[in-house]
Write an enzyme that holds these catalytic residues in place. Structure first.
Site, PDB file in Angstrom:
ATOM      1  N   ARG A   1      15.619  -2.910 -46.358  1.00  0.00           N
ATOM      2  CA  ARG A   1      14.417  -3.608 -45.895  1.00  0.00           C
ATOM      3  C   ARG A   1      14.816  -4.980 -45.337  1.00  0.00           C
ATOM      4  O   ARG A   1      15.783  -5.586 -45.773  1.00  0.00           O
ATOM      5  CB  ARG A   1      13.424  -3.784 -47.052  1.00  0.00           C
ATOM      6  CG  ARG A   1      12.694  -2.501 -47.420  1.00  0.00           C
ATOM      7  CD  ARG A   1      11.702  -2.724 -48.538  1.00  0.00           C
ATOM      8  NE  ARG A   1      12.369  -3.065 -49.779  1.00  0.00           N
ATOM      9  CZ  ARG A   1      12.507  -4.284 -50.268  1.00  0.00           C
ATOM     10  NH1 ARG A   1      11.976  -5.318 -49.657  1.00  0.00           N
ATOM     11  NH2 ARG A   1      13.143  -4.486 -51.405  1.00  0.00           N
TER      12      ARG A   1
ATOM     13  N   GLY B   1      19.681   5.573 -71.063  1.00  0.00           N
ATOM     14  CA  GLY B   1      18.960   6.310 -72.118  1.00  0.00           C
ATOM     15  C   GLY B   1      18.693   5.455 -73.349  1.00  0.00           C
ATOM     16  O   GLY B   1      17.666   5.617 -74.026  1.00  0.00           O
TER      17      GLY B   1
ATOM     18  N   ASP C   1       8.337   4.277 -58.687  1.00  0.00           N
ATOM     19  CA  ASP C   1       8.385   3.094 -57.815  1.00  0.00           C
ATOM     20  C   ASP C   1       7.038   2.402 -57.651  1.00  0.00           C
ATOM     21  O   ASP C   1       6.983   1.185 -57.568  1.00  0.00           O
ATOM     22  CB  ASP C   1       8.918   3.493 -56.434  1.00  0.00           C
ATOM     23  CG  ASP C   1       9.408   2.311 -55.610  1.00  0.00           C
ATOM     24  OD1 ASP C   1      10.176   1.488 -56.150  1.00  0.00           O
ATOM     25  OD2 ASP C   1       9.009   2.178 -54.441  1.00  0.00           O
TER      26      ASP C   1
ATOM     27  N   SER D   1      13.478  -4.365 -56.795  1.00  0.00           N
ATOM     28  CA  SER D   1      14.237  -3.292 -56.163  1.00  0.00           C
ATOM     29  C   SER D   1      15.649  -3.203 -56.746  1.00  0.00           C
ATOM     30  O   SER D   1      16.297  -4.230 -56.952  1.00  0.00           O
ATOM     31  CB  SER D   1      14.317  -3.549 -54.665  1.00  0.00           C
ATOM     32  OG  SER D   1      13.020  -3.619 -54.130  1.00  0.00           O
TER      33      SER D   1
ATOM     34  N   LYS E   1       6.236   1.245 -49.058  1.00  0.00           N
ATOM     35  CA  LYS E   1       6.045  -0.172 -49.328  1.00  0.00           C
ATOM     36  C   LYS E   1       4.927  -0.763 -48.467  1.00  0.00           C
ATOM     37  O   LYS E   1       4.143  -1.594 -48.911  1.00  0.00           O
ATOM     38  CB  LYS E   1       7.360  -0.946 -49.105  1.00  0.00           C
ATOM     39  CG  LYS E   1       8.455  -0.570 -50.115  1.00  0.00           C
ATOM     40  CD  LYS E   1       7.958  -0.755 -51.471  1.00  0.00           C
ATOM     41  CE  LYS E   1       8.724  -0.360 -52.694  1.00  0.00           C
ATOM     42  NZ  LYS E   1      10.047  -0.046 -52.838  1.00  0.00           N
TER      43      LYS E   1
ATOM     44  N   TYR F   1      15.274   2.674 -40.967  1.00  0.00           N
ATOM     45  CA  TYR F   1      15.613   2.714 -42.392  1.00  0.00           C
ATOM     46  C   TYR F   1      14.367   2.909 -43.264  1.00  0.00           C
ATOM     47  O   TYR F   1      13.347   2.243 -43.060  1.00  0.00           O
ATOM     48  CB  TYR F   1      16.344   1.438 -42.842  1.00  0.00           C
ATOM     49  CG  TYR F   1      16.342   1.348 -44.351  1.00  0.00           C
ATOM     50  CD1 TYR F   1      17.191   2.167 -45.097  1.00  0.00           C
ATOM     51  CD2 TYR F   1      15.432   0.556 -45.029  1.00  0.00           C
ATOM     52  CE1 TYR F   1      17.141   2.160 -46.482  1.00  0.00           C
ATOM     53  CE2 TYR F   1      15.371   0.546 -46.416  1.00  0.00           C
ATOM     54  CZ  TYR F   1      16.226   1.351 -47.138  1.00  0.00           C
ATOM     55  OH  TYR F   1      16.160   1.365 -48.508  1.00  0.00           O
TER      56      TYR F   1
ATOM     57  N   SER G   1      22.531   3.189 -50.237  1.00  0.00           N
ATOM     58  CA  SER G   1      22.335   4.570 -49.776  1.00  0.00           C
ATOM     59  C   SER G   1      21.317   5.238 -50.699  1.00  0.00           C
ATOM     60  O   SER G   1      21.200   4.880 -51.877  1.00  0.00           O
ATOM     61  CB  SER G   1      23.658   5.328 -49.770  1.00  0.00           C
ATOM     62  OG  SER G   1      24.295   5.240 -51.027  1.00  0.00           O
ATOM     63  N   ARG G   2      20.595   6.210 -50.165  1.00  0.00           N
ATOM     64  CA  ARG G   2      19.430   6.728 -50.891  1.00  0.00           C
ATOM     65  C   ARG G   2      19.324   8.239 -50.796  1.00  0.00           C
ATOM     66  O   ARG G   2      19.850   8.860 -49.878  1.00  0.00           O
ATOM     67  CB  ARG G   2      18.153   6.110 -50.285  1.00  0.00           C
ATOM     68  CG  ARG G   2      18.099   4.581 -50.371  1.00  0.00           C
ATOM     69  CD  ARG G   2      17.044   4.126 -51.307  1.00  0.00           C
ATOM     70  NE  ARG G   2      17.166   2.704 -51.643  1.00  0.00           N
ATOM     71  CZ  ARG G   2      16.445   2.124 -52.598  1.00  0.00           C
ATOM     72  NH1 ARG G   2      15.574   2.808 -53.292  1.00  0.00           N
ATOM     73  NH2 ARG G   2      16.613   0.852 -52.874  1.00  0.00           N
TER      74      ARG G   2
ATOM     75  N   CYS H   1      16.612  -2.465 -59.701  1.00  0.00           N
ATOM     76  CA  CYS H   1      16.756  -3.041 -61.034  1.00  0.00           C
ATOM     77  C   CYS H   1      16.411  -2.040 -62.138  1.00  0.00           C
ATOM     78  O   CYS H   1      16.214  -2.429 -63.285  1.00  0.00           O
ATOM     79  CB  CYS H   1      15.917  -4.305 -61.179  1.00  0.00           C
ATOM     80  SG  CYS H   1      16.573  -5.678 -60.232  1.00  0.00           S
TER      81      CYS H   1
ATOM     82  N   HIS I   1       4.341  -2.501 -57.943  1.00  0.00           N
ATOM     83  CA  HIS I   1       5.707  -1.974 -57.783  1.00  0.00           C
ATOM     84  C   HIS I   1       6.209  -1.532 -59.163  1.00  0.00           C
ATOM     85  O   HIS I   1       7.039  -2.193 -59.775  1.00  0.00           O
ATOM     86  CB  HIS I   1       6.589  -3.084 -57.201  1.00  0.00           C
ATOM     87  CG  HIS I   1       7.929  -2.635 -56.719  1.00  0.00           C
ATOM     88  ND1 HIS I   1       8.988  -3.506 -56.559  1.00  0.00           N
ATOM     89  CD2 HIS I   1       8.408  -1.425 -56.352  1.00  0.00           C
ATOM     90  CE1 HIS I   1      10.041  -2.852 -56.101  1.00  0.00           C
ATOM     91  NE2 HIS I   1       9.721  -1.587 -55.978  1.00  0.00           N
TER      92      HIS I   1
END
Ligand code: GTP
Ligand code: SPV
Ligand code: MN
Length: 594
Positions: free
Chosen positions: A69, A501, A277, A248, A206, A197, A375-376, A250, A226
């Protein structure tokens, strides 16, 4: 496809401006999707991956200047500059339309314009908001089909009205200098120009579900946040729901899909994912706050995702997923990223498409990353093994606790509880976190990020704080508010808390607090756990003393923090709610007395 005059006028207006060779109305059908994939493969826009190992999966690379972003090029275009507030970039709406129209004019010549009707939230539910995105990217169409509910049904639901968000995306030349992500909350309109992107172009996410929706929620009496949403099923079968706002990259996706440690699973605890998200929150008839996840898929951070850290996320990506900017393993045409496993492919292409091998260094001797840090994967939510049976419930799920959190190497303790709703709003408003690769710019600098909404609030943030306070007055059975920090480091810079976990151990304390089942200790910043109340059974290398350290609130650090908050608050002027000013005063006086 539709007779709705507003829809037809909207499409015509932008067809005239952008002059595509062709207009394709997306109907959500399998056949159309198949054809689009074939076309995108033919042009190289996407690549097919190993269909045995990753059935239905696709690969895409963005331009190298277009990987995150762009907050400095993101604008809130309200008629009055003051209404965008001190934390947003602002442009006059007329000036913005003129500027963006002139940049995008004629840019779809030789291209196809796709008309994507989509719903955020279940079509027909009271939470749902509809949008129509115009885009010249098949990649965007395919991603929107995963992330949102794409369906021509929404044309019927509009019932002849213009009650949809107008979303215009034009790639133009992916020119960074002319990249603009502009929001017109007063006109229900979004423009995204010169990017390809995710967060800049999947306009349901968003742009609509946070920036426009936060504005709508303010006007209509609900909230767009968010936040992840998860359910914790207790051994007695009862499920409690929790929302969590972290900036973001985190840890929202990770927390939303966590698998509890053995000491909990053996007793019968289970965690369910509702969202990772975004949460939309409304007051329910019973006076509780209800949440839905308006999305239909995950646009998750790939690096660091592995069978140990997040098996549910990894499993979600094993079919019908689009991977963006990860590395390609040339041996078997699968994907790889840093932290996936300890066997990096010997022959690979990095996210830029260059040959890559393990141990590679650049001219300065620095390691070359195979995958971009941002990367996503775009994965259908139905792939998620821990998906909550309540995901499709149009009423949402009742929220017992709200958790704020960020990356703080020192200041914030592992967990603390706000004294009440007002104090909780204060705790959210003073959130700070080290920046990550999710947005262009420097990584690792601490910045204030209230409620993890700094880049996503579509109006004046002072008014946003006031809206939070007002919602508290309306909700009878308010969730309790907490702050967590998984990221405290030792003197060598290593994370002290195991996280992932094991964060279940903190959630456990939070739930116990919600049920008045455990005591807490007062501190200048709020209620802290007694160290022995954090369950460390089965945790290697963590002792009661470690927990004591993680819960430490250093007076001097917090006095510094209070100064930082005061400076931040000063930006908001008269629009900062006086309740928050009062909370800051209380914090300072608590620190003085401590
Ligand atoms: P966005 O999709 O950008 O909104 O990010 P997110 O908040 O969903 O973050 P995500 O869960 O994808 O995590 C981002 C990074 O934080 C990954 O590299 C994770 O490995 C790391 N991370 C997540 N949870 C923890 C944790 O509990 N401890 C530590 N040390 N790292 C974590
Ligand atoms: C974030 O940055 O918070 C994300 C990824 O979830 S993006 O969709 O790019 O905004
Ligand atoms: Mn996010």
């Amino acid at each position: 496809m539709t007779n709705n005059k507003y829809v037809l006028d909207f499409v015509q207006k932008y067809a005239d401006l952008l002059t595509p060779d062709k207009i394709v109305w997306i109907d959500g059908s399998k056949q159309q999707k198949k054809e689009l994939i074939e076309q995108a493969i033919a042009t190289g826009e996407v690549m097919k991956l190993n269909n045995k190992l990753l059935p239905g999966c696709l690969y895409h690379r963005t331009a190298q200047n277009d990987v995150a972003r762009v907050e400095d090029r993101t604008y809130i275009c309200t008629r009055s500059k003051d209404d965008a507030g001190p934390t947003n970039n602002w442009m006059d709406p007329q000036e913005a339309y003129t500027k963006l129209d002139s940049i995008a004019k004629g840019s779809m010549k030789g291209r196809t314009m796709y008309v994507i009707p989509f719903s955020m939230g279940k079509v027909g539910s009271r939470f749902a908001k509809y949008g129509i995105e115009l885009s010249d990217s098949i990649y965007v169409v395919l991603n929107m089909m995963i992330m949102t509910r794409v369906s021509p049904k929404i044309y019927d639901k509009l019932g002849g009205t213009d009650n949809f968000v107008k979303c215009i995306h034009a790639k133009v030349n992916i020119d960074l200098e002319n990249r603009y992500i502009c929001h017109f909350p007063e006109d229900n309109t979004i423009y995204s120009i010169n990017s390809g992107y995710g967060g800049n172009v999947l306009l349901g996410k968003k742009c609509l579900a946070l920036r426009i929706a936060s504005y709508q929620g303010w006007k209509e009496g609900w909230m767009a946040e968010h936040m992840l949403i998860l359910g914790i099923q207790k051994p007695n079968g009862e499920t409690k729901y929790v929302c969590g706002a972290f900036p973001s990259a985190c840890g929202k996706t990770n927390l939303a899909m966590l698998i509890p440690p053995e000491t909990y699973t053996s007793k019968g605890y289970k965690v369910f994912t509702v969202g990772d998200d975004i949460a939309w929150l409304r007051k329910g008839r019973d006076g509780m706050l209800y949440a839905i996840n308006p999305e239909n898929g995950f646009f998750g951070v790939a690096p660091g995702t592995n069978v140990k850290s997040n098996p549910n996320a990894l499993e979600s990506t094993r079919k019908n997923t689009i991977f963006t900017n990860v590395a390609i393993n040339l041996k078997n045409n699968t994907v790889w990223w840093e932290g996936l496993d300890k066997n990096p492919p010997q022959k690979a292409l990095d996210w830029k498409g260059n040959p890559w091998h393990p141990g590679m260094v650049d001219a300065d001797g620095k390691p070359v990353k195979a995958a971009h840090p941002n990367s996503r994967f775009t994965a259908p939510i139905q792939n998620c093994p821990s998906l909550s049976p309540e995901f499709e419930n149009p009423k949402g799920v009742p929220i017992s606790a709200i958790i704020f959190g960020g990356r703080r190497a020192k200041t914030a303790p592992l967990v603390y509880e706000a004294r009440d709703w007002k104090h909780g709003v204060f705790v959210g408003s003073i959130m700070a976190s080290e920046t990550t690769a999710a947005a262009a710019g420097q990584v690792g600098v601490v910045r204030r990020d209230p409620m993890a909404m700094l880049p996503f609030c579509g109006y004046h943030m002072g008014d946003y704080f006031q809206h939070w306070l007002n919602m508290g007055k309306k909700i009878k059975n308010k969730p309790k508010i907490f702050n967590v920090n998984w990221f405290r480091t030792d003197e060598n810079g290593n994370f002290i808390w195991p996280g992932f976990g094991d964060n279940m151990r903190v959630l456990d304390w939070i739930l116990q607090r919600c049920e008045d089942a455990v005591d807490a200790v007062e501190s200048p910043i709020g209620y802290l756990p007694k160290p022995e109340d954090i369950n460390i059974e089965g945790l290697e290398g963590i002792t009661l003393d470690t927990i004591k350290g993680l819960l430490e609130v250093d007076k001097d650090t917090w006095k510094q923090e209070a100064k930082g908050i005061e400076e931040f608050y000063a930006k908001f002027g008269y629009r900062l709610p006086k309740e928050l000013r009062k909370e800051l005063k209380t914090l300072k006086s608590n620190l003085r007395k401590a």
